[in-house]
Design a protein around this motif. Structure first.
Motif, short mmCIF file in Angstrom:
data_model
loop_
_atom_site.label_atom_id
_atom_site.label_comp_id
_atom_site.label_asym_id
_atom_site.label_seq_id
_atom_site.Cartn_x
_atom_site.Cartn_y
_atom_site.Cartn_z
N PHE A 90 0.54 -1.24 0.07
CA PHE A 90 0.16 -0.09 0.18
C PHE A 90 1.17 1.19 0.11
O PHE A 90 0.57 2.15 -1.24
N HIS B 261 0.39 3.86 -3.02
CA HIS B 261 0.30 4.96 -3.12
C HIS B 261 1.17 6.15 -3.70
O HIS B 261 0.79 6.95 -4.00
N TRP C 258 0.12 8.33 -6.39
CA TRP C 258 -0.74 9.70 -6.69
C TRP C 258 0.34 10.61 -7.46
O TRP C 258 0.51 11.21 -8.22
N ARG D 94 -6.75 13.78 -6.60
CA ARG D 94 -5.45 12.16 -5.74
C ARG D 94 -5.87 11.58 -4.69
O ARG D 94 -6.03 10.39 -4.60
N ALA D 95 -6.15 12.13 -3.81
CA ALA D 95 -6.41 11.98 -2.15
C ALA D 95 -7.59 11.06 -2.12
O ALA D 95 -7.73 9.78 -1.94
N ILE E 44 -6.71 7.30 -4.04
CA ILE E 44 -5.82 5.98 -2.89
C ILE E 44 -6.75 6.29 -2.16
O ILE E 44 -7.91 5.02 -2.21
N ASP F 195 -8.38 2.35 -1.77
CA ASP F 195 -8.44 1.56 -0.44
C ASP F 195 -9.37 1.47 0.64
O ASP F 195 -9.11 -0.46 1.09
#
Length: 139
Positions: A45, A49, A53, A65-66, A69, A73
């Motif tokens: 992970f 990530h 990103w 982007r956050a 992600i 998850d």
């Protein structure tokens, strides 16, 4: 008859011991696999990530982007939870449980009144004695 009942109880206890051992082994394997999976999952992970990103940098801003992600998850976490909750007993566990249940039911049947009394229960003399006792109670 009582000797057979004790043998059946012994078989039942042995089947229960085997069943508990198999269940403990299955649980230990699940825990060990879960721990190793968690270790690799954390490392993967972290790298995923970073890769996501960097890959999304030309297309999305930092907030997009956050969010992407985070969504990934949550999907992966949901799949892992579903796999962790899946619990199917092995064929040996099912057979041991059936053997235990069968031995217990046969032991209960052999501890009944008629098998314990043996031939006395089938005797006509027993009927006469019970009849006499019941007449005394009524008088």
């Amino acid at each position: 008859m009582p000797m057979r009942a004790f043998r059946l109880v012994t078989v039942s206890l042995e089947a229960e011991r085997v069943l508990l051992g198999l269940q403990a082994k299955r649980m230990a394997v699940k825990v060990a696999m879960g721990a190793v999976a968690a270790l690799f999952g954390f490392a993967a992970f972290a790298m995923a990530h970073l890769l996501v990103w960097l890959a999304l940098e030309p297309h999305l801003g930092p907030l997009g982007r956050a969010g992407a992600i985070l969504a990934g998850d949550l999907v992966i976490a949901g799949l892992l939870v579903m796999l962790a909750l899946r619990d199917n007993p092995s064929r040996q566990e099912i057979e041991a449980r059936m053997l235990r249940d069968n031995a217990i039911s046969q032991a209960r049947a052999s501890f009944g009144l008629l098998p314990m009394l043996g031939g006395v229960a089938r005797s006509p003399l027993l009927g006469v004695i019970i009849g006499m006792l019941s007449r005394r109670k009524r008088d």
